[in-house]
Design a protein around this motif. Structure first.
Motif, PDB file in Angstrom:
ATOM      1  N   SER A 142      39.917  39.896  24.105  1.00 31.25           N
ATOM      2  CA  SER A 142      39.154  38.807  24.722  1.00 31.25           C
ATOM      3  C   SER A 142      39.806  38.302  26.008  1.00 31.25           C
ATOM      4  CB  SER A 142      39.008  37.651  23.733  1.00 31.25           C
ATOM      5  OG  SER A 142      40.297  37.165  23.377  1.00 31.25           O
ATOM      6  N   ALA A 143      41.117  38.549  26.191  1.00 28.90           N
ATOM      7  CA  ALA A 143      41.826  38.067  27.380  1.00 28.90           C
ATOM      8  C   ALA A 143      41.913  39.117  28.479  1.00 28.90           C
ATOM      9  CB  ALA A 143      43.242  37.620  26.992  1.00 28.90           C
ATOM     10  N   MET A 144      41.422  40.336  28.212  1.00 27.00           N
ATOM     11  CA  MET A 144      41.511  41.408  29.198  1.00 27.00           C
ATOM     12  C   MET A 144      40.626  41.089  30.392  1.00 27.00           C
ATOM     13  SD  MET A 144      43.231  44.255  27.965  1.00 27.00           S
ATOM     14  CE  MET A 144      42.394  45.752  28.339  1.00 27.00           C
ATOM     15  N   PRO A 145      41.150  41.234  31.636  1.00 27.36           N
ATOM     16  CA  PRO A 145      40.323  40.983  32.821  1.00 27.36           C
ATOM     17  C   PRO A 145      39.198  42.004  32.922  1.00 27.36           C
ATOM     18  CG  PRO A 145      42.627  41.431  33.407  1.00 27.36           C
ATOM     19  CD  PRO A 145      42.494  41.610  31.938  1.00 27.36           C
ATOM     20  N   ALA A 146      38.048  41.539  33.361  1.00 28.60           N
ATOM     21  CA  ALA A 146      36.891  42.420  33.452  1.00 28.60           C
ATOM     22  C   ALA A 146      36.823  43.145  34.788  1.00 28.60           C
ATOM     23  CB  ALA A 146      35.620  41.617  33.243  1.00 28.60           C
ATOM     24  N   ASP A 147      37.530  42.623  35.802  1.00 24.92           N
ATOM     25  CA  ASP A 147      37.397  43.232  37.122  1.00 24.92           C
ATOM     26  C   ASP A 147      38.406  44.359  37.320  1.00 24.92           C
ATOM     27  OD1 ASP A 147      39.194  40.738  39.059  1.00 24.92           O
ATOM     28  OD2 ASP A 147      39.357  41.312  36.980  1.00 24.92           O
ATOM     29  N   ALA A 148      38.136  45.193  38.276  1.00 20.16           N
ATOM     30  CA  ALA A 148      38.955  46.365  38.578  1.00 20.16           C
ATOM     31  C   ALA A 148      40.028  46.015  39.597  1.00 20.16           C
ATOM     32  CB  ALA A 148      38.049  47.461  39.128  1.00 20.16           C
ATOM     33  N   PRO A 149      40.957  46.946  39.852  1.00 19.21           N
ATOM     34  CA  PRO A 149      41.942  46.712  40.920  1.00 19.21           C
ATOM     35  C   PRO A 149      41.240  46.359  42.230  1.00 19.21           C
ATOM     36  CG  PRO A 149      42.510  48.669  39.677  1.00 19.21           C
ATOM     37  CD  PRO A 149      41.152  48.227  39.194  1.00 19.21           C
ATOM     38  N   VAL A 150      41.896  45.522  43.024  1.00 12.71           N
ATOM     39  CA  VAL A 150      41.298  45.016  44.259  1.00 12.71           C
ATOM     40  C   VAL A 150      41.848  45.784  45.456  1.00 12.71           C
ATOM     41  CG1 VAL A 150      41.082  42.970  45.739  1.00 12.71           C
ATOM     42  CG2 VAL A 150      41.068  42.717  43.246  1.00 12.71           C
ATOM     43  N   LYS A 151      40.939  46.242  46.316  1.00 10.17           N
ATOM     44  CA  LYS A 151      41.359  46.899  47.555  1.00 10.17           C
ATOM     45  C   LYS A 151      41.796  45.828  48.544  1.00 10.17           C
ATOM     46  CE  LYS A 151      38.225  50.838  47.272  1.00 10.17           C
ATOM     47  NZ  LYS A 151      37.142  51.565  47.953  1.00 10.17           N
ATOM     48  N   LEU A 152      43.030  45.943  49.016  1.00 12.50           N
ATOM     49  CA  LEU A 152      43.552  44.979  49.980  1.00 12.50           C
ATOM     50  C   LEU A 152      43.459  45.480  51.415  1.00 12.50           C
ATOM     51  CD1 LEU A 152      46.767  43.886  48.041  1.00 12.50           C
ATOM     52  CD2 LEU A 152      44.527  42.748  48.100  1.00 12.50           C
ATOM     53  N   THR A 188      44.873  53.717  50.809  1.00  5.48           N
ATOM     54  CA  THR A 188      44.337  52.429  50.365  1.00  5.48           C
ATOM     55  C   THR A 188      45.426  51.684  49.611  1.00  5.48           C
ATOM     56  OG1 THR A 188      42.186  53.506  50.059  1.00  5.48           O
ATOM     57  CG2 THR A 188      42.444  51.312  49.115  1.00  5.48           C
ATOM     58  N   ILE A 189      45.557  50.403  49.902  1.00  7.32           N
ATOM     59  CA  ILE A 189      46.479  49.561  49.151  1.00  7.32           C
ATOM     60  C   ILE A 189      45.653  48.744  48.162  1.00  7.32           C
ATOM     61  CG2 ILE A 189      48.114  47.642  49.252  1.00  7.32           C
ATOM     62  CD1 ILE A 189      49.024  48.735  51.966  1.00  7.32           C
ATOM     63  N   TYR A 190      46.054  48.817  46.886  1.00  6.31           N
ATOM     64  CA  TYR A 190      45.380  48.094  45.808  1.00  6.31           C
ATOM     65  C   TYR A 190      46.314  47.057  45.199  1.00  6.31           C
ATOM     66  CZ  TYR A 190      41.831  51.806  45.538  1.00  6.31           C
ATOM     67  OH  TYR A 190      40.824  52.690  45.805  1.00  6.31           O
ATOM     68  N   ARG A 191      45.734  45.953  44.762  1.00 11.21           N
ATOM     69  CA  ARG A 191      46.437  45.024  43.877  1.00 11.21           C
ATOM     70  C   ARG A 191      45.901  45.314  42.482  1.00 11.21           C
ATOM     71  NH1 ARG A 191      45.421  40.177  45.899  1.00 11.21           N
ATOM     72  NH2 ARG A 191      43.606  39.885  44.587  1.00 11.21           N
ATOM     73  N   LEU A 192      46.809  45.692  41.591  1.00  8.56           N
ATOM     74  CA  LEU A 192      46.417  46.023  40.226  1.00  8.56           C
ATOM     75  C   LEU A 192      46.231  44.750  39.412  1.00  8.56           C
ATOM     76  CD1 LEU A 192      48.852  49.018  39.667  1.00  8.56           C
ATOM     77  CD2 LEU A 192      46.505  49.053  40.526  1.00  8.56           C
ATOM     78  N   LEU A 193      45.652  44.906  38.244  1.00  6.99           N
ATOM     79  CA  LEU A 193      45.363  43.760  37.388  1.00  6.99           C
ATOM     80  C   LEU A 193      46.623  42.997  36.983  1.00  6.99           C
ATOM     81  CD1 LEU A 193      42.611  45.370  35.149  1.00  6.99           C
ATOM     82  CD2 LEU A 193      42.320  43.897  37.139  1.00  6.99           C
ATOM     83  N   ASP A 194      47.757  43.670  36.919  1.00 10.72           N
ATOM     84  CA  ASP A 194      49.007  42.995  36.541  1.00 10.72           C
ATOM     85  C   ASP A 194      49.744  42.406  37.742  1.00 10.72           C
ATOM     86  OD1 ASP A 194      50.029  45.251  37.771  1.00 10.72           O
ATOM     87  OD2 ASP A 194      51.054  46.009  35.995  1.00 10.72           O
TER      88      ASP A 194
END
Length: 171
Positions: A51-61, A78-84
């Motif tokens: 229930s606490a897992m984020p629903a969105d994907a890694p974000v392209k910065l 591409t530089i991504y910010r991961l969920l963690d």
């Protein structure tokens, strides 16, 4: 006379081995393909309840396409910010020449056209190129200022040659 001939043969063998080590001509014709998936935040997410897992994907910065400099280079950086919260540089559809001591640099410049630009602007070494073909990931140091480091360079450290570069634009 045989001593002199033996000495010449030994000297030639040592010289050939040294040249082979320095120039690594085998690396120019042997390709290494890497096929890494975009990392997920499995380590931190595995401890989370569903229930606490984020629903969105890694974000392209930031991202950009590679252009050729000293060697033909193609693909996307591409530089991504991961969920963690970690950030990674991801090279996709990537292709360049192989070579000795090829590194991935983030450069404090808007682009890297030649060899002097990376040295003058400053750079962060993200590590050895994992392969000259395919998709691969490189962790970014925590706290790295992406507004300053705006280009990726594929750099041959042994010969101070910029194989190719990708200017990065914020997304």
């Amino acid at each position: 006379m045989t001593t002199r001939k033996s000495l010449l043969v030994a000297t030639a063998a040592v010289a050939a081995a040294a040249l082979w080590y320095l120039f690594r001509p085998d690396a120019l014709v042997i390709s290494k393909t890497v096929n890494e998936p975009l990392p997920a935040a499995e380590h931190s997410m595995s401890a989370m309840p569903p229930s606490a897992m984020p629903a969105d994907a890694p974000v392209k910065l930031a991202g950009g396409r590679f252009h050729t400099n000293a060697h033909k280079t193609n693909g996307v950086a591409t530089i991504y910010r991961l969920l963690d919260g970690r950030r990674v540089l991801r090279l996709t559809q990537f292709a360049t020449s192989n070579g000795p001591d090829v590194r991935v640099y983030l450069v404090a410049a808007s682009d890297v056209q030649g060899e002097a630009a990376a040295k003058q602007a400053g750079f962060v070494d993200l590590g050895a190129l994992k392969g000259n073909l395919g998709d691969q990931n490189y962790d970014l140091p925590p706290g790295l200022d992406l507004s300053r480091y705006r280009a990726v360079s594929i750099w041959c450290r042994r010969f101070s040659v910029n194989f190719g570069a990708a200017p990065l634009e914020a997304m």
